[in-house]
Design a protein around this motif. Structure first.
Motif, short mmCIF file in Angstrom:
data_model
loop_
_atom_site.label_atom_id
_atom_site.label_comp_id
_atom_site.label_asym_id
_atom_site.label_seq_id
_atom_site.Cartn_x
_atom_site.Cartn_y
_atom_site.Cartn_z
N ILE A 21 32.76 -53.74 -16.34
CA ILE A 21 33.78 -54.06 -17.34
C ILE A 21 33.15 -54.23 -18.72
O ILE A 21 33.61 -53.66 -19.71
CB ILE A 21 34.56 -55.33 -16.94
N ASP A 22 32.08 -55.00 -18.79
CA ASP A 22 31.43 -55.22 -20.08
C ASP A 22 30.85 -53.92 -20.64
O ASP A 22 30.99 -53.62 -21.83
CB ASP A 22 30.35 -56.28 -19.97
N ALA A 30 33.57 -49.62 -28.28
CA ALA A 30 32.62 -49.99 -29.34
C ALA A 30 32.65 -51.47 -29.68
O ALA A 30 32.43 -51.86 -30.82
CB ALA A 30 32.84 -49.14 -30.59
N HIS A 31 32.94 -52.30 -28.67
CA HIS A 31 32.88 -53.74 -28.89
C HIS A 31 31.41 -54.17 -28.86
O HIS A 31 30.62 -53.62 -28.08
CB HIS A 31 33.65 -54.47 -27.81
#
Length: 90
Positions: A21-22, A30-31
């Motif tokens: 997920i991360d 693009a977090h």
């Protein structure tokens, strides 16, 4: 907050691992960090408290703290969320 809670629910339901997920949110959106890393940084107890307050105010089901968060938030964990999440769902 719904973003963090949804990510925890995905782990809880076995859809994906915390790492997946991360990585998906970092690479695909693009977090700078994934939602579970962010929840860990904020503090699982804080995430749970905010979710409870939002649910009490809005009565939206999306704000109910996931069971996995409730189990994890009962203890003070080290800064790495992933091993704890793996232990909790195993």
């Amino acid at each position: 907050m719904p973003y963090l809670l949804s990510a925890i629910r995905l782990v809880e339901s076995g859809v994906a691992t915390a790492e997946e997920i991360d990585a998906g949110m970092r690479g695909g959106c693009a977090h700078p960090m994934g939602p579970l890393e962010l929840a860990d940084l904020v503090g699982l107890d804080t995430v749970r408290t905010v979710a409870e307050a939002m649910h009490a105010e809005c009565r939206e089901p999306q704000f109910v703290p996931p069971a996995l968060l409730n189990r994890m938030g009962l203890h003070r964990y080290p800064s790495k969320t992933y091993p704890i999440m793996s232990e909790e769902i195993a």
